[in-house]
Design a protein around this motif. Structure first.
Motif, short mmCIF file in Angstrom:
data_model
loop_
_atom_site.label_atom_id
_atom_site.label_comp_id
_atom_site.label_asym_id
_atom_site.label_seq_id
_atom_site.Cartn_x
_atom_site.Cartn_y
_atom_site.Cartn_z
N ALA A 43 46.46 44.56 28.94
CA ALA A 43 46.62 43.50 30.02
C ALA A 43 45.23 43.59 30.87
CB ALA A 43 47.54 44.05 31.25
N ASP A 44 44.70 44.81 30.90
CA ASP A 44 43.19 44.84 31.60
C ASP A 44 42.07 44.13 30.79
OD1 ASP A 44 44.20 46.18 33.86
OD2 ASP A 44 43.54 48.11 33.05
N ARG A 48 49.47 48.60 29.32
CA ARG A 48 48.59 48.27 30.73
C ARG A 48 47.20 48.18 30.49
NH1 ARG A 48 52.42 52.26 32.52
NH2 ARG A 48 51.11 53.91 32.23
N GLU A 98 42.54 41.98 28.31
CA GLU A 98 42.92 40.47 28.37
C GLU A 98 42.35 39.63 29.49
OE1 GLU A 98 46.12 38.18 25.66
OE2 GLU A 98 47.06 39.68 27.02
N ARG A 99 42.61 40.30 30.68
CA ARG A 99 42.43 39.86 31.92
C ARG A 99 40.69 39.56 31.97
NH1 ARG A 99 42.92 44.22 35.57
NH2 ARG A 99 40.82 44.56 35.17
#
Length: 219
Positions: free
Chosen positions: A190-191, A187, A193-194
């Motif tokens: 993901a943050d 998780r 990479e975003r």
């Protein structure tokens, strides 16, 4: 992770002259937990992970060590069995010094003894800080902090990506170093990479903007 104590060129030369050059392949155990201490290792190139197994089978990643750092010096000095396992995370080269010769060297060279003491002290301070952070920060922040510090300490330049640093540590190892679960790490990744701060690759993570990741940690 705080910056490790840096031995001087003269101190590194003393240790290397007292031992023998050795190399280990990725996945090789340099020092098994619970075994007698018979030698110390000075890492010359490559990375190793220091892990400890709990009674329930969970393995914690206590630290990652790299070039210029010593392994096994505490057990060598106090004579107790090794408290953790050291495993090569990639091809590693280093200098192996027998425990007896290492102790003789420290007894003869007070300056080197003081340098080793400073190195041990730096690691203890680092361990205290990490324990405090595990209670003070959520899992996502801990993951980002570990990734940022590993990139600055051990990161490698990436062809075609100016300023980017590659961290050759897999996700399971990063999760262990951050004291969190694999799910929490995914998780957090993901943050990051975003926000354009990392790119995931097989077996490594590219920190595309180390300064930006540092700013992200600062809120």
């Amino acid at each position: 992770m705080a910056e490790p104590y840096a031995f001087t060129i003269g101190e590194l030369t003393l240790i290397r002259n007292a031992g023998r050059d050795t190399s280990w392949l990725r996945g090789t155990v340099l020092m098994p937990e619970g075994t007698p201490s018979e030698e110390v290792v000075l890492i010359d190139s490559g990375l190793v992970k220091v892990t400890r197994a709990a009674e329930n089978g969970y393995t914690s990643v206590l630290a990652v060590r790299g070039p210029g750092e010593l392994l096994g010096e505490l057990s060598c000095l106090d004579g107790r069995p090794r408290s953790a396992t050291v495993t090569a995370m990639e091809s590693v080269r280093g200098t192996v010094v027998s425990g007896e010769r290492f102790r003789r060297l420290l007894a003869a060279r007070g300056d080197l003894s003081l340098a080793v003491l400073r190195s041990v002290t730096a690691r203890l301070r680092d361990a205290d800080r990490l324990r405090a952070e595990h209670g003070a920060f959520p899992a996502g922040v801990r993951v980002a902090r570990v990734l940022h510090e590993m990139a600055l300490r051990y990161g490698e330049a990436v062809d075609g990506m100016p300023g980017a640093l590659a961290v050759r540590v897999n996700q399971q190892e990063l999760a262990g170093a951050a004291g969190t679960s694999r799910e929490s790490l995914v998780r957090a990744f993901a943050d990051l990479e975003r926000d354009g701060l990392i790119v995931r690759r097989r077996g490594r993570t590219l920190v595309t903007d180390p300064a930006g990741l540092g700013s992200w940690l600062g809120g």
